[in-house]
Design a protein around this motif. Sequence first.
Motif, short mmCIF file in Angstrom:
data_model
loop_
_atom_site.label_atom_id
_atom_site.label_comp_id
_atom_site.label_asym_id
_atom_site.label_seq_id
_atom_site.Cartn_x
_atom_site.Cartn_y
_atom_site.Cartn_z
N THR A 166 0.76 -1.19 -0.24
CA THR A 166 0.00 0.04 0.04
C THR A 166 1.01 1.04 -0.10
OG1 THR A 166 -1.83 -1.11 1.06
CG2 THR A 166 -1.97 1.12 1.08
N LYS A 175 -9.73 -4.96 5.40
CA LYS A 175 -10.63 -4.81 4.14
C LYS A 175 -10.58 -3.41 3.90
CE LYS A 175 -13.37 -9.07 5.03
NZ LYS A 175 -14.76 -9.58 4.80
N ASN A 207 -7.64 -2.78 1.81
CA ASN A 207 -7.56 -3.42 0.52
C ASN A 207 -8.30 -2.37 -0.19
OD1 ASN A 207 -6.21 -5.61 1.29
ND2 ASN A 207 -7.87 -6.74 1.76
N LEU A 208 -9.35 -1.69 0.03
CA LEU A 208 -10.09 -0.69 -0.30
C LEU A 208 -9.33 0.46 -0.83
CD1 LEU A 208 -12.93 0.35 -1.81
CD2 LEU A 208 -13.39 1.19 0.53
N PHE A 229 -6.05 0.35 -1.27
CA PHE A 229 -5.20 0.00 -2.04
C PHE A 229 -5.76 0.09 -3.60
CE2 PHE A 229 -3.15 -3.56 -4.78
CZ PHE A 229 -1.80 -3.16 -4.50
N SER A 230 -7.06 -0.38 -3.66
CA SER A 230 -7.71 -0.56 -4.92
C SER A 230 -8.03 1.13 -5.60
CB SER A 230 -9.05 -1.18 -4.84
OG SER A 230 -9.01 -2.50 -4.36
N ILE A 231 -8.30 1.98 -4.39
CA ILE A 231 -8.58 3.24 -4.91
C ILE A 231 -7.18 3.96 -5.52
CG2 ILE A 231 -9.13 5.75 -4.11
CD1 ILE A 231 -11.21 4.41 -2.27
N THR A 245 -4.81 2.23 -6.66
CA THR A 245 -4.50 1.71 -8.11
C THR A 245 -5.14 2.48 -9.14
OG1 THR A 245 -4.40 -0.42 -7.33
CG2 THR A 245 -4.86 -0.61 -9.46
N LEU A 246 -6.54 2.94 -9.08
CA LEU A 246 -7.47 3.65 -10.02
C LEU A 246 -6.53 5.02 -10.17
CD1 LEU A 246 -10.87 2.69 -9.05
CD2 LEU A 246 -9.63 2.01 -11.07
#
Length: 162
Positions: free
Chosen positions: A5, A134, A137-138, A140-142, A144-145
Amino acid sequence: MTGKTHILGGIAASLAVAHTANENPLIMVGAGIAGALLPDICHSGSLIGKKFPILSRIINLIFGHRTFTHSLLFLVLASFLIDRFFPNDVLKYGLLTGMVSHYILDMATKRGIKLFFPLSLTVRFPLTIRTGSKIENLIFSILTLISFYFGYESLSWFGVGF
């Protein structure tokens, strides 16, 4: 936050700065990743701590975790040393951007950071998360975008078409 992250935070932040400042995104990202990992040199279990175990243990023994290397004092010292030994603005801004992204991500955890070291004041956000959760992880996803968006925009600006 976990190392992955922090790495992605450094990538996202340095790409955003590269795009905004019209700087070379490749240098910014490389420096941003290094800067995002650097503050955890005080933790022997971190990605950078494992690469420099003796230095990591010494720093941890003297300062502890999330104190000096997570402070504005360390940020200023790093800026001075970069100017002295690697006088390159893109490299400097990338490293500092990565470090700031690390600080922000760690301020989102319950332990927070000693941003104003040597003062013992802990700085953290009002709402915090657990490392490896979690919610991380969210995040991390943001990140990434955000990285994809600014990566596309930055590379397009430098004439790399897709």
